[in-house]
Enzyme design. Structure first.
Site, PDB file in Angstrom:
ATOM      1  N   GLU A 269     -28.606  11.861   9.429  1.00 21.43           N
ATOM      2  CA  GLU A 269     -28.292  10.672  10.242  1.00 21.43           C
ATOM      3  C   GLU A 269     -27.797  11.197  11.599  1.00 21.43           C
ATOM      4  OE1 GLU A 269     -24.952   8.361   8.803  1.00 21.43           O
ATOM      5  OE2 GLU A 269     -25.464   6.617  10.052  1.00 21.43           O
TER       6      GLU A 269
ATOM      7  N   ASP B 262     -27.879  -1.023   5.713  1.00 22.15           N
ATOM      8  CA  ASP B 262     -26.730  -0.114   5.818  1.00 22.15           C
ATOM      9  C   ASP B 262     -25.411  -0.894   5.746  1.00 22.15           C
ATOM     10  OD1 ASP B 262     -25.517   2.361   5.941  1.00 22.15           O
ATOM     11  OD2 ASP B 262     -25.998   2.754   8.036  1.00 22.15           O
ATOM     12  N   ASP B 263     -24.959  -1.433   6.877  1.00 21.80           N
ATOM     13  CA  ASP B 263     -23.690  -2.178   6.947  1.00 21.80           C
ATOM     14  C   ASP B 263     -23.930  -3.447   7.761  1.00 21.80           C
ATOM     15  OD1 ASP B 263     -21.798  -0.026   5.784  1.00 21.80           O
ATOM     16  OD2 ASP B 263     -22.890   1.037   7.345  1.00 21.80           O
TER      17      ASP B 263
ATOM     18  N   HIS C 148     -26.648  10.712   1.904  1.00 20.43           N
ATOM     19  CA  HIS C 148     -26.856  10.546   3.344  1.00 20.43           C
ATOM     20  C   HIS C 148     -27.067  11.946   3.939  1.00 20.43           C
ATOM     21  CE1 HIS C 148     -25.249   6.558   2.738  1.00 20.43           C
ATOM     22  NE2 HIS C 148     -25.194   6.282   4.019  1.00 20.43           N
TER      23      HIS C 148
ATOM     24  N   HIS D  70     -30.336   0.808   0.505  1.00 22.46           N
ATOM     25  CA  HIS D  70     -29.279   1.461   1.301  1.00 22.46           C
ATOM     26  C   HIS D  70     -28.427   0.369   1.940  1.00 22.46           C
ATOM     27  CE1 HIS D  70     -28.260   4.744   4.547  1.00 22.46           C
ATOM     28  NE2 HIS D  70     -27.214   3.972   4.268  1.00 22.46           N
TER      29      HIS D  70
ATOM     30  N   HIS E 293     -24.113  -0.577   1.938  1.00 22.32           N
ATOM     31  CA  HIS E 293     -22.746  -0.302   1.484  1.00 22.32           C
ATOM     32  C   HIS E 293     -22.059  -1.647   1.287  1.00 22.32           C
ATOM     33  CE1 HIS E 293     -23.033   3.989   2.794  1.00 22.32           C
ATOM     34  NE2 HIS E 293     -23.910   3.463   3.623  1.00 22.32           N
TER      35      HIS E 293
HETATM   36  N1  ADE Z   1     -20.597   4.601   5.234  1.00 24.44           N
HETATM   37  C1  ADE Z   1     -20.979   3.368   5.574  1.00 24.44           C
HETATM   38  N2  ADE Z   1     -22.004   3.414   6.421  1.00 24.44           N
HETATM   39  C2  ADE Z   1     -22.303   4.720   6.625  1.00 24.44           C
HETATM   40  C3  ADE Z   1     -23.277   5.414   7.388  1.00 24.44           C
HETATM   41  N3  ADE Z   1     -24.168   4.786   8.149  1.00 24.44           N
HETATM   42  N4  ADE Z   1     -23.264   6.764   7.357  1.00 24.44           N
HETATM   43  C4  ADE Z   1     -22.363   7.409   6.619  1.00 24.44           C
HETATM   44  N5  ADE Z   1     -21.436   6.798   5.890  1.00 24.44           N
HETATM   45  C5  ADE Z   1     -21.412   5.471   5.881  1.00 24.44           C
HETATM   46 ZN    ZN Z   2     -25.302   4.356   4.881  1.00 20.88          ZN
END
Ligand code: ADE
Ligand code: ZN
Length: 344
Positions: free
Chosen positions: A204, A282-283, A201, A21, A23
Protein backbone atom coordinates in the site's frame (compact mmCIF):
# COMPACT_ATOMS: atom_id res chain seq x y z
CA UNK A 1 -16.77 13.60 -10.40
CA UNK A 2 -19.30 14.17 -13.19
CA UNK A 3 -22.88 14.77 -12.12
CA UNK A 4 -24.31 13.27 -15.33
CA UNK A 5 -26.31 10.13 -14.59
CA UNK A 6 -24.64 7.26 -16.42
CA UNK A 7 -26.46 3.96 -16.96
CA UNK A 8 -23.18 2.36 -15.95
CA UNK A 9 -23.53 3.88 -12.46
CA UNK A 10 -26.82 2.06 -11.94
CA UNK A 11 -25.33 -1.07 -13.50
CA UNK A 12 -22.43 -1.26 -11.03
CA UNK A 13 -24.63 -0.40 -8.03
CA UNK A 14 -26.97 -3.34 -8.68
CA UNK A 15 -24.22 -5.70 -9.93
CA UNK A 16 -23.73 -8.78 -7.69
CA UNK A 17 -20.46 -8.30 -5.81
CA UNK A 18 -18.13 -9.61 -3.14
CA UNK A 19 -16.38 -7.25 -0.73
CA UNK A 20 -13.10 -8.68 0.57
CA UNK A 21 -11.37 -5.67 2.06
CA UNK A 22 -13.41 -3.66 4.54
CA UNK A 23 -12.42 -2.81 8.11
CA UNK A 24 -15.53 -2.80 10.30
CA UNK A 25 -14.06 0.04 12.39
CA UNK A 26 -13.67 1.96 9.12
CA UNK A 27 -17.42 1.78 8.49
CA UNK A 28 -18.11 3.82 11.64
CA UNK A 29 -19.94 6.90 10.34
CA UNK A 30 -19.63 10.22 12.21
CA UNK A 31 -23.35 10.07 13.11
CA UNK A 32 -22.81 6.73 14.87
CA UNK A 33 -19.61 8.01 16.57
CA UNK A 34 -21.67 10.81 18.15
CA UNK A 35 -24.59 8.52 19.00
CA UNK A 36 -22.32 5.96 20.71
CA UNK A 37 -20.36 8.67 22.53
CA UNK A 38 -23.65 9.99 23.94
CA UNK A 39 -24.86 6.48 24.85
CA UNK A 40 -21.57 5.69 26.62
CA UNK A 41 -21.06 9.09 28.27
CA UNK A 42 -17.86 9.82 26.35
CA UNK A 43 -16.73 13.40 25.64
CA UNK A 44 -15.45 13.84 22.08
CA UNK A 45 -12.73 16.26 21.00
CA UNK A 46 -15.00 17.53 18.19
CA UNK A 47 -17.91 19.93 18.72
CA UNK A 48 -20.18 18.34 16.12
CA UNK A 49 -20.31 16.05 13.10
CA UNK A 50 -19.19 18.81 10.72
CA UNK A 51 -16.10 19.48 12.85
CA UNK A 52 -15.27 15.77 12.92
CA UNK A 53 -15.69 15.43 9.15
CA UNK A 54 -13.46 18.47 8.66
CA UNK A 55 -10.66 16.51 10.37
CA UNK A 56 -10.85 13.83 7.64
CA UNK A 57 -8.14 15.51 5.54
CA UNK A 58 -5.43 12.88 5.37
CA UNK A 59 -1.89 13.24 4.07
CA UNK A 60 -0.86 9.60 4.37
CA UNK A 61 -1.81 6.30 6.05
CA UNK A 62 -0.60 7.30 9.53
CA UNK A 63 -2.54 10.58 9.55
CA UNK A 64 -5.67 8.51 8.86
CA UNK A 65 -4.90 5.79 11.41
CA UNK A 66 -4.58 8.36 14.23
CA UNK A 67 -8.18 9.50 13.63
CA UNK A 68 -9.46 5.99 12.87
CA UNK A 69 -8.26 4.57 16.22
CA UNK A 70 -9.63 7.63 18.07
CA UNK A 71 -13.03 7.12 16.37
CA UNK A 72 -13.09 3.43 17.33
CA UNK A 73 -12.67 4.34 21.01
CA UNK A 74 -16.43 5.04 21.32
CA UNK A 75 -17.06 1.28 20.87
CA UNK A 76 -17.51 -0.16 24.37
CA UNK A 77 -20.40 -2.63 24.64
CA UNK A 78 -21.49 -5.73 22.78
CA UNK A 79 -24.45 -3.73 21.43
CA UNK A 80 -22.06 -1.07 20.07
CA UNK A 81 -20.24 -3.71 17.99
CA UNK A 82 -23.58 -5.15 16.87
CA UNK A 83 -24.91 -1.74 15.78
CA UNK A 84 -21.67 -0.97 13.92
CA UNK A 85 -21.66 -4.25 12.01
CA UNK A 86 -25.40 -4.24 11.33
CA UNK A 87 -25.23 -0.76 9.77
CA UNK A 88 -22.48 -1.93 7.41
CA UNK A 89 -24.21 -5.22 6.54
CA UNK A 90 -27.57 -3.58 5.74
CA UNK A 91 -25.76 -1.08 3.49
CA UNK A 92 -23.79 -3.84 1.80
CA UNK A 93 -27.00 -5.74 1.02
CA UNK A 94 -28.47 -2.58 -0.53
CA UNK A 95 -25.37 -2.46 -2.77
CA UNK A 96 -25.93 -6.01 -4.08
CA UNK A 97 -23.03 -7.38 -2.04
CA UNK A 98 -23.68 -11.13 -1.82
CA UNK A 99 -20.52 -12.00 0.08
CA UNK A 100 -18.42 -9.98 2.51
CA UNK A 101 -15.26 -10.87 4.43
CA UNK A 102 -14.90 -8.32 7.20
CA UNK A 103 -11.70 -7.25 8.93
CA UNK A 104 -11.68 -6.26 12.58
CA UNK A 105 -8.86 -4.99 14.81
CA UNK A 106 -9.32 -6.56 18.27
CA UNK A 107 -6.12 -5.05 19.69
CA UNK A 108 -7.53 -1.54 19.23
CA UNK A 109 -10.32 -2.59 21.62
CA UNK A 110 -8.64 -4.97 24.07
CA UNK A 111 -5.92 -2.33 24.66
CA UNK A 112 -8.73 -0.06 25.98
CA UNK A 113 -10.04 -2.73 28.36
CA UNK A 114 -12.83 -4.05 26.10
CA UNK A 115 -12.96 -7.86 26.33
CA UNK A 116 -12.47 -10.02 23.24
CA UNK A 117 -15.84 -11.65 24.12
CA UNK A 118 -17.57 -8.25 23.88
CA UNK A 119 -16.12 -7.59 20.42
CA UNK A 120 -16.80 -11.11 19.12
CA UNK A 121 -20.27 -11.28 20.68
CA UNK A 122 -21.53 -8.15 18.93
CA UNK A 123 -19.93 -8.88 15.57
CA UNK A 124 -20.99 -12.53 15.38
CA UNK A 125 -24.59 -11.72 16.38
CA UNK A 126 -24.81 -9.11 13.60
CA UNK A 127 -23.36 -11.56 11.05
CA UNK A 128 -25.82 -14.27 12.10
CA UNK A 129 -28.70 -11.82 11.68
CA UNK A 130 -27.36 -10.75 8.27
CA UNK A 131 -27.26 -14.37 7.12
CA UNK A 132 -30.77 -15.07 8.41
CA UNK A 133 -32.54 -11.79 7.60
CA UNK A 134 -30.62 -10.38 4.62
CA UNK A 135 -29.48 -13.60 2.94
CA UNK A 136 -25.99 -12.14 3.02
CA UNK A 137 -22.95 -14.42 3.24
CA UNK A 138 -20.48 -12.92 5.72
CA UNK A 139 -17.39 -14.00 7.63
CA UNK A 140 -14.79 -12.40 9.91
CA UNK A 141 -11.03 -11.95 9.43
CA UNK A 142 -9.08 -10.99 12.57
CA UNK A 143 -6.31 -8.49 11.79
CA UNK A 144 -3.15 -8.09 13.82
CA UNK A 145 -1.87 -4.52 14.21
CA UNK A 146 1.60 -4.47 12.70
CA UNK A 147 2.78 -1.40 14.65
CA UNK A 148 2.52 -3.55 17.80
CA UNK A 149 4.82 -6.45 18.70
CA UNK A 150 4.56 -10.06 17.57
CA UNK A 151 4.11 -11.03 21.23
CA UNK A 152 1.02 -8.84 21.35
CA UNK A 153 -0.28 -10.59 18.20
CA UNK A 154 0.39 -14.01 19.80
CA UNK A 155 -1.48 -12.96 22.95
CA UNK A 156 -4.38 -11.72 20.81
CA UNK A 157 -4.50 -15.03 18.97
CA UNK A 158 -4.72 -16.84 22.34
CA UNK A 159 -7.60 -14.56 23.38
CA UNK A 160 -9.38 -15.32 20.11
CA UNK A 161 -9.05 -19.11 20.30
CA UNK A 162 -12.35 -19.62 22.19
CA UNK A 163 -14.00 -17.97 19.15
CA UNK A 164 -12.03 -19.90 16.52
CA UNK A 165 -15.20 -21.23 14.85
CA UNK A 166 -16.30 -17.64 14.11
CA UNK A 167 -13.11 -16.72 12.25
CA UNK A 168 -12.40 -17.57 8.63
CA UNK A 169 -8.92 -16.09 8.60
CA UNK A 170 -6.35 -13.61 9.84
CA UNK A 171 -4.80 -10.51 8.33
CA UNK A 172 -2.19 -7.84 9.00
CA UNK A 173 -2.94 -4.12 8.97
CA UNK A 174 -2.05 -0.68 10.42
CA UNK A 175 1.08 1.38 9.65
CA UNK A 176 3.03 -0.54 7.03
CA UNK A 177 6.42 1.12 6.52
CA UNK A 178 8.96 -0.08 9.10
CA UNK A 179 6.80 -3.09 10.05
CA UNK A 180 7.58 -5.77 7.43
CA UNK A 181 5.62 -9.03 7.31
CA UNK A 182 8.67 -11.00 8.54
CA UNK A 183 8.10 -9.43 11.99
CA UNK A 184 5.00 -11.70 12.26
CA UNK A 185 6.41 -14.97 10.88
CA UNK A 186 5.76 -17.06 14.04
CA UNK A 187 2.20 -15.93 14.67
CA UNK A 188 1.18 -16.57 11.06
CA UNK A 189 2.73 -20.05 11.19
CA UNK A 190 0.52 -20.74 14.21
CA UNK A 191 -2.51 -19.38 12.39
CA UNK A 192 -1.89 -21.56 9.35
CA UNK A 193 -1.51 -24.60 11.65
CA UNK A 194 -4.93 -23.72 13.09
CA UNK A 195 -6.40 -23.87 9.58
CA UNK A 196 -7.03 -20.13 9.34
CA UNK A 197 -6.90 -18.50 5.90
CA UNK A 198 -4.20 -15.85 5.55
CA UNK A 199 -4.23 -12.38 4.01
CA UNK A 200 -2.00 -9.35 4.59
CA UNK A 201 -1.90 -5.67 3.73
CA UNK A 202 1.24 -5.16 1.65
CA UNK A 203 2.41 -2.77 -1.03
CA UNK A 204 0.00 0.00 0.00
CA UNK A 205 2.76 2.38 1.11
CA UNK A 206 5.43 -0.29 1.60
CA UNK A 207 7.78 -1.64 -1.10
CA UNK A 208 7.26 -4.70 -3.35
CA UNK A 209 9.59 -6.64 -1.02
CA UNK A 210 6.84 -6.57 1.64
CA UNK A 211 4.54 -8.33 -0.86
CA UNK A 212 7.18 -11.02 -1.46
CA UNK A 213 7.47 -11.46 2.32
CA UNK A 214 3.69 -11.66 2.76
CA UNK A 215 3.56 -14.44 0.15
CA UNK A 216 6.69 -16.40 1.04
CA UNK A 217 6.96 -15.91 4.81
CA UNK A 218 3.36 -15.42 5.98
CA UNK A 219 1.77 -17.65 3.32
CA UNK A 220 -0.71 -14.92 2.32
CA UNK A 221 -3.36 -16.19 -0.09
CA UNK A 222 -4.50 -12.66 -0.97
CA UNK A 223 -2.71 -9.33 -0.83
CA UNK A 224 -4.61 -6.32 0.49
CA UNK A 225 -3.88 -3.28 -1.72
CA UNK A 226 -0.67 -4.47 -3.42
CA UNK A 227 -0.71 -1.49 -5.77
CA UNK A 228 3.08 -1.14 -5.59
CA UNK A 229 3.49 -4.63 -7.11
CA UNK A 230 3.70 -3.07 -10.56
CA UNK A 231 7.16 -1.70 -9.66
CA UNK A 232 8.53 -5.28 -9.76
CA UNK A 233 7.99 -7.27 -12.99
CA UNK A 234 9.09 -10.57 -11.38
CA UNK A 235 6.49 -10.06 -8.64
CA UNK A 236 3.78 -9.28 -11.19
CA UNK A 237 4.68 -12.53 -13.00
CA UNK A 238 4.44 -14.48 -9.71
CA UNK A 239 1.08 -12.92 -8.72
CA UNK A 240 -0.35 -13.52 -12.20
CA UNK A 241 0.95 -17.10 -12.44
CA UNK A 242 -0.48 -18.11 -9.06
CA UNK A 243 -3.64 -16.02 -9.48
CA UNK A 244 -3.03 -14.34 -6.11
CA UNK A 245 -5.88 -11.85 -5.70
CA UNK A 246 -5.20 -8.20 -4.87
CA UNK A 247 -7.94 -6.40 -2.94
CA UNK A 248 -7.62 -2.87 -4.29
CA UNK A 249 -9.37 0.15 -2.72
CA UNK A 250 -9.30 3.07 -5.18
CA UNK A 251 -10.96 5.82 -3.08
CA UNK A 252 -8.76 4.89 -0.10
CA UNK A 253 -5.63 5.17 -2.24
CA UNK A 254 -6.58 8.67 -3.36
CA UNK A 255 -7.63 9.88 0.10
CA UNK A 256 -4.34 8.58 1.59
CA UNK A 257 -2.38 10.12 -1.28
CA UNK A 258 -1.00 6.87 -2.67
CA UNK A 259 -2.21 8.27 -6.02
CA UNK A 260 -2.99 11.97 -6.61
CA UNK A 261 -6.27 11.28 -8.44
CA UNK A 262 -8.45 8.36 -9.54
CA UNK A 263 -7.36 9.12 -13.11
CA UNK A 264 -3.77 8.36 -12.01
CA UNK A 265 -4.68 5.04 -10.34
CA UNK A 266 -2.94 1.94 -11.73
CA UNK A 267 -5.89 -0.46 -11.34
CA UNK A 268 -6.46 -0.88 -15.09
CA UNK A 269 -2.75 -1.44 -15.64
CA UNK A 270 -2.89 -4.16 -12.97
CA UNK A 271 -5.84 -5.74 -14.77
CA UNK A 272 -4.00 -5.51 -18.11
CA UNK A 273 -1.00 -7.25 -16.51
CA UNK A 274 -3.23 -10.28 -15.87
CA UNK A 275 -3.64 -9.74 -12.11
CA UNK A 276 -6.71 -10.92 -10.18
CA UNK A 277 -7.75 -7.44 -9.07
CA UNK A 278 -10.86 -6.85 -6.93
CA UNK A 279 -12.57 -3.57 -5.90
CA UNK A 280 -13.29 -2.77 -2.26
CA UNK A 281 -14.04 0.14 0.07
CA UNK A 282 -11.40 -0.31 2.87
CA UNK A 283 -12.79 2.32 5.31
CA UNK A 284 -15.87 3.74 3.60
CA UNK A 285 -16.89 6.11 6.43
CA UNK A 286 -13.54 7.87 6.12
CA UNK A 287 -12.79 7.71 2.40
CA UNK A 288 -16.03 9.01 0.92
CA UNK A 289 -17.61 5.96 -0.60
CA UNK A 290 -18.85 2.40 -0.31
CA UNK A 291 -17.99 -0.39 -2.74
CA UNK A 292 -20.41 0.87 -5.42
CA UNK A 293 -18.96 4.35 -5.17
CA UNK A 294 -15.50 2.85 -5.67
CA UNK A 295 -16.72 1.25 -8.91
CA UNK A 296 -18.37 4.54 -9.95
CA UNK A 297 -15.13 6.39 -9.20
CA UNK A 298 -13.34 4.05 -11.61
CA UNK A 299 -16.00 4.63 -14.28
CA UNK A 300 -15.54 8.39 -13.94
CA UNK A 301 -11.80 8.53 -13.30
CA UNK A 302 -10.47 5.73 -15.49
CA UNK A 303 -13.28 5.17 -17.98
CA UNK A 304 -13.96 1.67 -16.61
CA UNK A 305 -16.15 -0.23 -19.07
CA UNK A 306 -19.05 -2.53 -18.30
CA UNK A 307 -16.96 -5.56 -19.28
CA UNK A 308 -14.15 -4.48 -16.97
CA UNK A 309 -16.63 -3.91 -14.11
CA UNK A 310 -17.99 -7.44 -14.56
CA UNK A 311 -14.47 -8.83 -14.72
CA UNK A 312 -13.59 -7.15 -11.41
CA UNK A 313 -16.76 -8.49 -9.77
CA UNK A 314 -15.99 -11.97 -11.14
CA UNK A 315 -12.57 -11.76 -9.52
CA UNK A 316 -14.24 -10.86 -6.20
CA UNK A 317 -16.17 -14.12 -6.14
CA UNK A 318 -13.14 -16.10 -7.37
CA UNK A 319 -11.00 -14.60 -4.59
CA UNK A 320 -13.53 -15.22 -1.81
CA UNK A 321 -12.87 -17.79 0.93
CA UNK A 322 -16.42 -19.15 0.64
CA UNK A 323 -17.00 -22.74 -0.44
CA UNK A 324 -16.75 -23.66 -4.12
CA UNK A 325 -20.50 -24.25 -4.56
CA UNK A 326 -21.42 -20.80 -3.25
CA UNK A 327 -18.77 -19.13 -5.39
CA UNK A 328 -20.04 -20.88 -8.53
CA UNK A 329 -23.61 -19.86 -7.69
CA UNK A 330 -22.68 -16.19 -7.24
CA UNK A 331 -20.62 -16.21 -10.44
CA UNK A 332 -23.66 -17.58 -12.31
CA UNK A 333 -25.83 -14.81 -10.84
CA UNK A 334 -23.31 -12.27 -12.03
CA UNK A 335 -23.25 -13.65 -15.58
CA UNK A 336 -27.06 -13.72 -15.63
CA UNK A 337 -27.13 -10.12 -14.43
CA UNK A 338 -24.71 -9.09 -17.20
CA UNK A 339 -26.78 -10.87 -19.85
CA UNK A 340 -30.03 -9.27 -18.62
CA UNK A 341 -28.64 -5.78 -18.10
CA UNK A 342 -26.14 -5.27 -20.91
CA UNK A 343 -26.07 -1.60 -21.84
CA UNK A 344 -26.35 -1.04 -25.59
N1 ADE B 1 -6.50 -0.15 8.88
C1 ADE B 1 -7.62 0.38 8.39
N2 ADE B 1 -7.43 0.79 7.14
C2 ADE B 1 -6.15 0.49 6.80
C3 ADE B 1 -5.37 0.65 5.63
N3 ADE B 1 -5.84 1.21 4.53
N4 ADE B 1 -4.08 0.23 5.67
C4 ADE B 1 -3.59 -0.32 6.78
N5 ADE B 1 -4.29 -0.48 7.89
C5 ADE B 1 -5.56 -0.10 7.90
ZN1 ZN C 1 -7.26 -1.97 4.59
Amino acid sequence: MSTAISPLHDFVRAMPKAELHVHIEGTLEPELIFALARRNGIALAYRDIAALRAAYAFTDLQSFLDIYYAGASVLRTEQDFYDLAWAYLAGARANAVLRTEIFFDPQSHTARGVAMATVMGGLTRALEDARARLGLSADLILCFLRHLSEDSALETLDQALPFREHLIGVGLDSGEVGHPPVKFARVFTRCRDLGLRVVAHAGEEGPPDYIWQALDILGAERIDHGVRALEDPALVARLARDRVPLTVCPLSNVRLQVFPTLAAHNLLRMLDAGLVVTVNSDDPAYFGGDISENFIGLVEGLGLTQDQAVQLARHGFEASFADETSRALWQARLEQYRDDRTIA
